[in-house]
Each structure stands twice: as C-alpha cells, then as structure tokens.
Design a protein around this motif. Structure first.
Motif, mmCIF file in Angstrom:
data_model
loop_
_atom_site.group_PDB
_atom_site.id
_atom_site.type_symbol
_atom_site.label_atom_id
_atom_site.label_comp_id
_atom_site.label_asym_id
_atom_site.label_seq_id
_atom_site.Cartn_x
_atom_site.Cartn_y
_atom_site.Cartn_z
ATOM 1 N N VAL A 179 -72.948 28.886 63.134
ATOM 2 C CA VAL A 179 -72.102 28.630 64.288
ATOM 3 C C VAL A 179 -70.640 28.575 63.850
ATOM 4 O O VAL A 179 -70.317 28.121 62.743
ATOM 5 N N ARG A 180 -69.763 29.057 64.707
ATOM 6 C CA ARG A 180 -68.334 29.053 64.396
ATOM 7 C C ARG A 180 -67.746 27.707 64.792
ATOM 8 O O ARG A 180 -67.804 27.293 65.956
ATOM 9 N N LEU A 181 -67.190 27.025 63.812
ATOM 10 C CA LEU A 181 -66.626 25.696 64.014
ATOM 11 C C LEU A 181 -65.180 25.665 63.532
ATOM 12 O O LEU A 181 -64.816 26.393 62.604
ATOM 13 N N PRO A 182 -64.355 24.834 64.160
ATOM 14 C CA PRO A 182 -62.964 24.735 63.705
ATOM 15 C C PRO A 182 -62.876 24.077 62.335
ATOM 16 O O PRO A 182 -63.688 23.210 61.998
ATOM 17 N N ALA A 183 -61.901 24.505 61.554
ATOM 18 C CA ALA A 183 -61.674 23.869 60.253
ATOM 19 C C ALA A 183 -61.053 22.501 60.474
ATOM 20 O O ALA A 183 -60.245 22.299 61.377
ATOM 21 N N ILE A 184 -61.445 21.548 59.655
ATOM 22 C CA ILE A 184 -60.926 20.178 59.763
ATOM 23 C C ILE A 184 -60.288 19.789 58.446
ATOM 24 O O ILE A 184 -60.866 19.950 57.378
ATOM 25 N N ARG A 185 -59.058 19.301 58.559
ATOM 26 C CA ARG A 185 -58.402 18.715 57.388
ATOM 27 C C ARG A 185 -57.988 17.303 57.761
ATOM 28 O O ARG A 185 -57.830 16.974 58.936
ATOM 29 N N GLU A 186 -57.772 16.487 56.792
ATOM 30 C CA GLU A 186 -57.449 15.087 57.068
ATOM 31 C C GLU A 186 -56.235 14.646 56.280
ATOM 32 O O GLU A 186 -55.898 15.192 55.238
ATOM 33 N N GLU A 187 -55.579 13.646 56.816
ATOM 34 C CA GLU A 187 -54.458 13.014 56.133
ATOM 35 C C GLU A 187 -54.964 11.795 55.386
ATOM 36 O O GLU A 187 -55.744 11.019 55.913
ATOM 37 N N LEU B 71 -64.129 19.467 69.044
ATOM 38 C CA LEU B 71 -64.772 20.518 69.848
ATOM 39 C C LEU B 71 -64.414 20.347 71.316
ATOM 40 O O LEU B 71 -65.237 20.018 72.164
ATOM 41 N N GLY B 72 -63.154 20.557 71.620
ATOM 42 C CA GLY B 72 -62.696 20.428 72.993
ATOM 43 C C GLY B 72 -61.348 19.752 73.062
ATOM 44 O O GLY B 72 -60.710 19.474 72.040
ATOM 45 N N SER B 73 -60.948 19.441 74.273
ATOM 46 C CA SER B 73 -59.637 18.832 74.493
ATOM 47 C C SER B 73 -59.601 17.397 73.975
ATOM 48 O O SER B 73 -60.565 16.645 74.150
ATOM 49 N N PRO B 74 -58.477 16.993 73.327
ATOM 50 C CA PRO B 74 -58.352 15.594 72.894
ATOM 51 C C PRO B 74 -58.490 14.614 74.053
ATOM 52 O O PRO B 74 -58.952 13.489 73.867
ATOM 53 N N GLN C 219 -62.831 8.601 55.446
ATOM 54 C CA GLN C 219 -61.901 8.910 54.374
ATOM 55 C C GLN C 219 -60.466 9.120 54.833
ATOM 56 O O GLN C 219 -59.627 9.584 54.097
ATOM 57 N N GLY C 220 -60.151 8.787 56.068
ATOM 58 C CA GLY C 220 -58.788 8.914 56.532
ATOM 59 C C GLY C 220 -58.757 9.460 57.941
ATOM 60 O O GLY C 220 -59.732 9.907 58.486
ATOM 61 N N ALA C 221 -57.604 9.437 58.526
ATOM 62 C CA ALA C 221 -57.475 9.928 59.892
ATOM 63 C C ALA C 221 -57.358 11.432 59.900
ATOM 64 O O ALA C 221 -56.747 12.039 59.040
ATOM 65 N N LEU C 222 -57.926 12.076 60.933
ATOM 66 C CA LEU C 222 -57.813 13.516 61.044
ATOM 67 C C LEU C 222 -56.383 13.886 61.359
ATOM 68 O O LEU C 222 -55.712 13.270 62.166
ATOM 69 N N ALA C 223 -55.919 14.906 60.705
ATOM 70 C CA ALA C 223 -54.569 15.372 60.969
ATOM 71 C C ALA C 223 -54.523 16.060 62.325
ATOM 72 O O ALA C 223 -55.333 16.896 62.646
ATOM 73 N N SER C 224 -53.548 15.685 63.126
ATOM 74 C CA SER C 224 -53.455 16.272 64.453
ATOM 75 C C SER C 224 -52.949 17.698 64.367
ATOM 76 O O SER C 224 -52.127 18.043 63.539
ATOM 77 N N GLY C 225 -53.460 18.558 65.289
ATOM 78 C CA GLY C 225 -53.005 19.925 65.360
ATOM 79 C C GLY C 225 -53.486 20.801 64.235
ATOM 80 O O GLY C 225 -52.997 21.904 64.060
ATOM 81 N N GLN C 226 -54.471 20.394 63.439
ATOM 82 C CA GLN C 226 -54.923 21.183 62.305
ATOM 83 C C GLN C 226 -56.318 21.733 62.533
ATOM 84 O O GLN C 226 -57.074 21.943 61.616
ATOM 85 N N HIS C 227 -56.643 21.960 63.801
ATOM 86 C CA HIS C 227 -57.918 22.588 64.107
ATOM 87 C C HIS C 227 -57.753 23.424 65.369
ATOM 88 O O HIS C 227 -56.851 23.201 66.169
ATOM 89 N N ALA C 228 -58.614 24.386 65.555
ATOM 90 C CA ALA C 228 -58.570 25.239 66.732
ATOM 91 C C ALA C 228 -59.977 25.437 67.256
ATOM 92 O O ALA C 228 -60.933 25.455 66.494
ATOM 93 N N ALA C 229 -60.091 25.546 68.545
ATOM 94 C CA ALA C 229 -61.409 25.740 69.146
ATOM 95 C C ALA C 229 -61.995 27.046 68.669
ATOM 96 O O ALA C 229 -61.309 28.042 68.532
ATOM 97 N N PRO C 230 -63.281 27.059 68.356
ATOM 98 C CA PRO C 230 -63.909 28.281 67.898
ATOM 99 C C PRO C 230 -63.927 29.346 68.977
ATOM 100 O O PRO C 230 -64.007 29.037 70.157
ATOM 101 N N ALA C 231 -63.843 30.595 68.544
ATOM 102 C CA ALA C 231 -63.900 31.702 69.490
ATOM 103 C C ALA C 231 -65.245 31.681 70.212
ATOM 104 O O ALA C 231 -66.278 31.412 69.615
ATOM 105 N N GLY C 232 -65.207 31.985 71.505
ATOM 106 C CA GLY C 232 -66.455 32.017 72.269
ATOM 107 C C GLY C 232 -66.774 30.705 72.937
ATOM 108 O O GLY C 232 -67.827 30.557 73.546
ATOM 109 N N GLY C 233 -65.862 29.712 72.834
ATOM 110 C CA GLY C 233 -66.082 28.453 73.518
ATOM 111 C C GLY C 233 -66.725 27.412 72.626
ATOM 112 O O GLY C 233 -67.090 27.665 71.482
#
Length: 432
Positions: free
Chosen positions: A228-236, A145-148, A10-24
């Motif tokens: 499980v704690r997961l980063p939020a994902i939004r898309e452009e 879930l990790g480094s780009p 449904q589109g490309a993921l917006a860059s910089g709009q997610h963060a790694a979950p606490a605890g790794g």
C-alpha cells in the motif's frame, strides 16, 4: 485503556513533512484500522488462554499469570529498541516487521502445544514484541492519512475497532479453544497416566488451528502494508535534556504510576474473570460459557468511551477520573465480598469504569510538558509494564488466600487512581 495503543514515543511528528498517498487514503486507512482491530483481538485472547493453560498444565494462579508477565513484559523490554529500529528502517518497514514478528509468535503456538508451557510463554513474548513494534510504527499513520482537522475523528474510529477486537476475542476464543470438555484436577487425577497425557495433549492442541489462522492473517496484513502507498513520516527530536527536566514534573511521575496501576488492574481483572465466574459461589459456569461473559467486560469499556467522550465536555478530566475510580472500587469490593451473579455482574461492570482511564491519565500526565512531551510519552508507555506485574501479584495473593479476596489488589490500584484524579481535579478544571 487503548488496549494497548500508546502514541508515538520518540518525539513529535514534524508538521508538513508528509503527503497523502496517490489514489486517496481510504484503502490505507482501512489497512491501518484492521491493524488496530487485530492487536486488540490478540491481546484480549490472553484472557481465554490463561484459564485454558492453567487447566491443561495444572498450574497455580501465580504460574498462570506468567502469561501476562511475559506478554506485557515485552512492552517494557521491546519499547525502546522498537523506537530505535523504526528510526533506522522507517515507519512503513517497521510496521511490516512488527506484523511479521507477531505472526512468528502466533506460529510458535503450534510447536508449543507439544513442547510444554515454557514454549507457550516464549511465544507470548515474541507475539507481544511484534505488537509493540507494530504499535510504535503504525500509530502515526492514523494522524497523517487525511486532513489534520479530522485526525481526532480518525483516532476515535481506529480505537473503536481496537475495542471491538478486545470485545469479540473472549467469545471467539471460548468458541474455538474452550468448547471441549474441561476436566477438573480431581477428575483428571482419577484417569490412568496415559489418558491424562492424551487429554492434556488434546486440550493443548486446541490452540494450534486458531493461532495458525491468526499467523496467516498477520502475514497477509504485512503484505498489504508493504504494497500500500503510504506517506513518508519524519519526526522532530526534542532537544531538552530528560535527566535535567523530565522528572521534575510531579504530575508526570504520578501519571506514570497511574498508568502502571491502571493497566495492571484492568489486565488483572480480565485475566481472572473466567476462573472467577466459574467459582461455585459465583456462577459455577464452564470456561466456555464464562468466556462469553468476559465480552461484557471489554464491551463495557468500548461503550464507556462514547459516554465518557460526551460527559467530559462538561466535567473536568480529574473529576471524571476520580468518579470512575471510586465506582470501580465499589464494584470490585462488591465482587470481592459478594456472591452469586450479583458479584459476577459487579466485576463485569468495572469495564465500563475503565473506559476513560487510560487516555485521561495519559493526557493529564503530559499536561504542559512542551518539548518534553515526546519523552514523557515514552515514560508513560513503558509504565504499561503494570500489565505484567500486577496480575503476577494478584496470582500470588490468590494462591495464598483465595481467588475472591485477591481482588483487593486491583482495589488498591484504583485507590491510587482516585487519589491522582482528586489531586489534579481542580488544576485541570479550567482545561476540560
């Protein structure tokens, strides 16, 4: 083929709009990787159930292929609604919903065993609908879930586990579902009506335990994914008009046809393998023994991905695709006109040729689409419906002229892939 693991539609993921979950990210990535393994396992189990249900309900090949028609037809029907659902409830809740729906599909196998073939087909559709929702929702998490910088490595890891699921499923299904005594149509016809009914009920019930266990496993995964704690994902969303621009890209249109025929050929060969190996002129094996050999077909695709990854650093995607398609054509023709174990191993070796086809066709079709990449990906994902239609066509041909000659249908599919690879080999030679 990533059996079947399409990228975000449904589109490309917006860059910089997610963060790694606490605890790794180790535990969340482990849960997501298990999802890839599970849908590979569930999809490949169809290759075991098709000959099983064909024998239980005395079906012809066309009727037996309704399994794949309902299963892969769900990809076409559910794909767009799945995207709409996920935009509404989010990726995490979408993955939980997909797992729950797939678990319901597995649970439906229990009443289907006593209700008839029609409910089995409905169960396949529900199961595949859940897998479709799950894939659209879960795929993006692998990249966030990790480094780009290591996203490609994580994708390869999860796809390896997806392939592991497809490889193990035939052997596991053969052990749990096909291990009983299988009577041929002639032997079954000699039994009194009451014994025939009892035999069919016993054989149909063989799927109940394994699929209830799969339903439980999917529900446990749904709970894990929910907590499980997961980063939020939004898309452009791409703003370019699809109607104005998308269909002008000939390589995308041909690529969509390529995905259609590739998925169709791969699924069709897998669907007929157990019956093919059981033919007296091939290997004459029982369904349970033949199922073990199907593992080589899907295992070849897994191994071929590693080989292809190394080779394609030096060879252009188009040339590699054309070479594999030509090799597949030669092998399927050897199986079609050959006999004995030579024909059997020729057909099993096609799995090795299949390995690079899905990702290579996909990437070539999306080449330089820019802002249309998201919509182009959606078109290619819908082309997976080839897995529903090509086996259906081969089933009709098998009923008309025989099982072995029917493999000319996948030969025609690989011929188009050969054309596509050769047509764009030079265009992409400097992009390898």
């Amino acid at each position: 083929m990533e059996r079947v693991s399409p990228p975000l539609q449904q589109g490309a993921l917006a860059s910089g709009q997610h963060a790694a979950p606490a605890g790794g990210t180790t535990f969340p990535l482990t849960v997501v990787t298990i999802l890839f393994f599970m849908w590979g396992l569930l999809t490949s189990l169809n290759d075991v159930l098709i000959p099983h249900l064909k024998a239980v309900y005395t079906l012809n090949y066309l009727q037996a292929m309704l399994v794949q028609f309902c299963f892969f037809g769900a990809y076409f029907i559910v794909s767009l609604p799945a995207g709409m659902l996920i935009r509404r409830i989010g990726y995490k809740h979408g993955a939980v919903a997909g797992l729950t729906i797939a678990a319901c599909g597995c649970a439906l196998f229990y009443p289907a065993a006593t209700s008839g073939y029609g409910l089995f087909l409905f169960a396949f559709f529900v199961l595949a609908g859940g897998i479709t929702v799950l894939q659209v929702a879960a795929n993006p998490y692998v990249t966030v879930l990790g480094s780009p910088a290591t996203a490609s490595s994580r994708l390869n890891l999860t796809q390896a586990f997806n392939s592991l699921g497809t490889t193990l499923a035939p052997a596991l299904g053969g052990l749990l579902i096909l291990s009983g005594t299988v009577l041929g149509a002639a032997e079954l016809a000699k039994l009194p009506a009451a014994q025939q009914a009892a035999y069919k009920a016993q054989e149909a019930a063989a799927v109940q335990g394994p699929y209830l266990a799969l339903a439980a496993a999917l529900l446990i995964l749904a709970v894990l994914f929910a907590i499980v704690r997961l980063p939020a994902i939004r898309e452009e969303q791409a703003t370019t008009s699809v109607s104005d621009s998308l269909w002008r890209h000939k390589h995308l249109v041909l690529g969509a046809v390529g995905i259609f025929v590739y998925v169709g050929a791969e699924v069709s060969i897998g669907s007929f393998l157990i019956n093919f190996i059981g033919e007296p002129t091939i290997a004459g094996l029982s369904h349970a023994d033949a199922a073990l050999y199907v593992t080589y077909y899907w295992g070849g695709a897994m191994v071929g991905r590693f080989i292809g990854s190394a080779v394609m650093r030096r060879v252009s995607p188009g040339r590699a695709l054309a070479f594999n398609a030509l090799a597949a054509i030669v092998l399927v023709l050897a199986a079609t006109f050959g006999h004995g174990r030579t024909a059997m191993w020729a057909l099993l070796a096609v799995g090795l040729c299949n390995s690079i086809m899905f990702p290579t066709i996909f990437s070539m079709a999306l080449h330089r689409l820019g802002p249309l990449t998201g919509q182009g990906s959606g078109v290619l994902c819908m082309a997976i419906v080839g897995g529903a239609l090509v086996p259906f066509v081969q089933g009709a041909v098998a009923d008309a002229v025989g099982l072995q000659p029917s493999f000319l249908v996948p030969v025609a599919c690989y011929a188009f892939i050969l054309y596509f690879g050769m047509k764009y080999a030079r265009l992409y030679a400097d992009k390898a």
